[in-house]
Design a protein around this motif. Structure first.
Motif, PDB file in Angstrom:
ATOM      1  N   ILE A   1     -92.277  10.204 107.651  1.00  0.00           N
ATOM      2  CA  ILE A   1     -91.075  11.011 107.891  1.00  0.00           C
ATOM      3  C   ILE A   1     -91.337  12.475 107.564  1.00  0.00           C
ATOM      4  O   ILE A   1     -90.947  13.383 108.310  1.00  0.00           O
ATOM      5  CB  ILE A   1     -89.892  10.477 107.045  1.00  0.00           C
TER       6      ILE A   1
ATOM      7  N   ALA B   1     -83.070  11.106 105.402  1.00  0.00           N
ATOM      8  CA  ALA B   1     -83.868  10.897 106.617  1.00  0.00           C
ATOM      9  C   ALA B   1     -84.861   9.768 106.398  1.00  0.00           C
ATOM     10  O   ALA B   1     -85.146   8.980 107.316  1.00  0.00           O
ATOM     11  CB  ALA B   1     -84.593  12.185 106.988  1.00  0.00           C
TER      12      ALA B   1
ATOM     13  N   LYS C   1     -89.210  16.212 108.583  1.00  0.00           N
ATOM     14  CA  LYS C   1     -87.937  15.852 107.959  1.00  0.00           C
ATOM     15  C   LYS C   1     -88.125  15.850 106.442  1.00  0.00           C
ATOM     16  O   LYS C   1     -89.029  15.201 105.933  1.00  0.00           O
ATOM     17  CB  LYS C   1     -87.485  14.479 108.451  1.00  0.00           C
ATOM     18  N   LYS C   2     -87.246  16.543 105.726  1.00  0.00           N
ATOM     19  CA  LYS C   2     -87.456  16.752 104.302  1.00  0.00           C
ATOM     20  C   LYS C   2     -86.413  16.104 103.401  1.00  0.00           C
ATOM     21  O   LYS C   2     -86.547  16.141 102.188  1.00  0.00           O
ATOM     22  CB  LYS C   2     -87.511  18.255 104.012  1.00  0.00           C
ATOM     23  N   SER C   3     -85.385  15.501 103.986  1.00  0.00           N
ATOM     24  CA  SER C   3     -84.322  14.934 103.151  1.00  0.00           C
ATOM     25  C   SER C   3     -84.596  13.479 102.802  1.00  0.00           C
ATOM     26  O   SER C   3     -85.216  12.737 103.577  1.00  0.00           O
ATOM     27  CB  SER C   3     -82.975  15.031 103.867  1.00  0.00           C
TER      28      SER C   3
END
Length: 204
Positions: A149, A159, A154-156
């Motif tokens: 991921i 996610a 995507k860093k959250s």
């Protein structure tokens, strides 16, 4: 059973104004409080930081054989980055992921959560409709998905969780072992730290 614990201690502490890992609580730092609480069932501590490792040596000298210090791949890029940074060092099939701004982790609760992982990727507490992705358990394969991921930009944490098959644990269950749910009480502002210190004598 072997169990690695990722300890996320590399944040900027912008709201607190000083490094939360070194905040005093019960005559110890936040980091030391966490390590002592989970020492009994963790085989190794993978501590992810953004400062020189020597700053932490005094806190872990008696645990040195169990500690691996890791620098964030991308400093101050959020907790998912810290988890991804620790992935190459994981040896166990089950992983506990903790954060240094929660110094009152309830060991009994964590032990109860660990046995519920079963065939899930993770066990995720949900408190007042809010998912709590830290201070809980994941499989090593789930952490590998975090790497995928993160590579996608995507860093959250959400996610990542959106790609996992996880079991949700409700607040009522958590209260059986942690009445005030302090395991998931983040101390990340001067106000919340003051609140914690006012309760210090009542917290075991």
């Amino acid at each position: 059973m072997s169990l690695d614990c990722i300890v996320l201690a590399g944040g900027q502490s912008k709201r607190m104004g000083r490094d939360k890992a070194f905040l005093p609580f019960k005559n110890k730092t936040f980091l030391r409080n966490i390590l002592e609480r989970i020492d009994g069932f963790c085989s190794r501590f993978l501590i992810v930081v953004n400062k020189d490792f020597s700053l932490y040596e005094e806190q872990v000298k008696d645990l040195k054989s169990k500690v691996v210090f890791i620098k964030d791949i991308n400093p101050y890029d959020g907790p998912l980055n810290g988890i991804v940074s620790a992935y190459p060092y994981i040896k166990s099939e089950k992983v506990l992921i903790t954060t240094c701004d929660t110094p009152v982790i309830n060991t009994e609760l964590l032990q109860k959560l660990s046995i519920q992982l079963n065939n899930y990727d993770a066990v995720i507490p949900e408190i007042d409709s809010k998912i709590q992705p830290l201070n809980t358990f994941y499989t090593k394969n789930a952490v590998e998905k975090a790497v995928e991921i993160y590579k996608q930009g995507k860093k959250s944490l959400m996610a990542w969780l959106d790609n996992l098959n996880y079991k949700t644990i409700n607040k009522e269950y958590i209260r059986k072992y942690d009445k005030e749910i302090l395991t998931y009480k983040s101390i990340n502002t001067p106000e919340s730290y003051k609140w914690l210190l006012e309760k210090e004598d009542k917290i075991k």
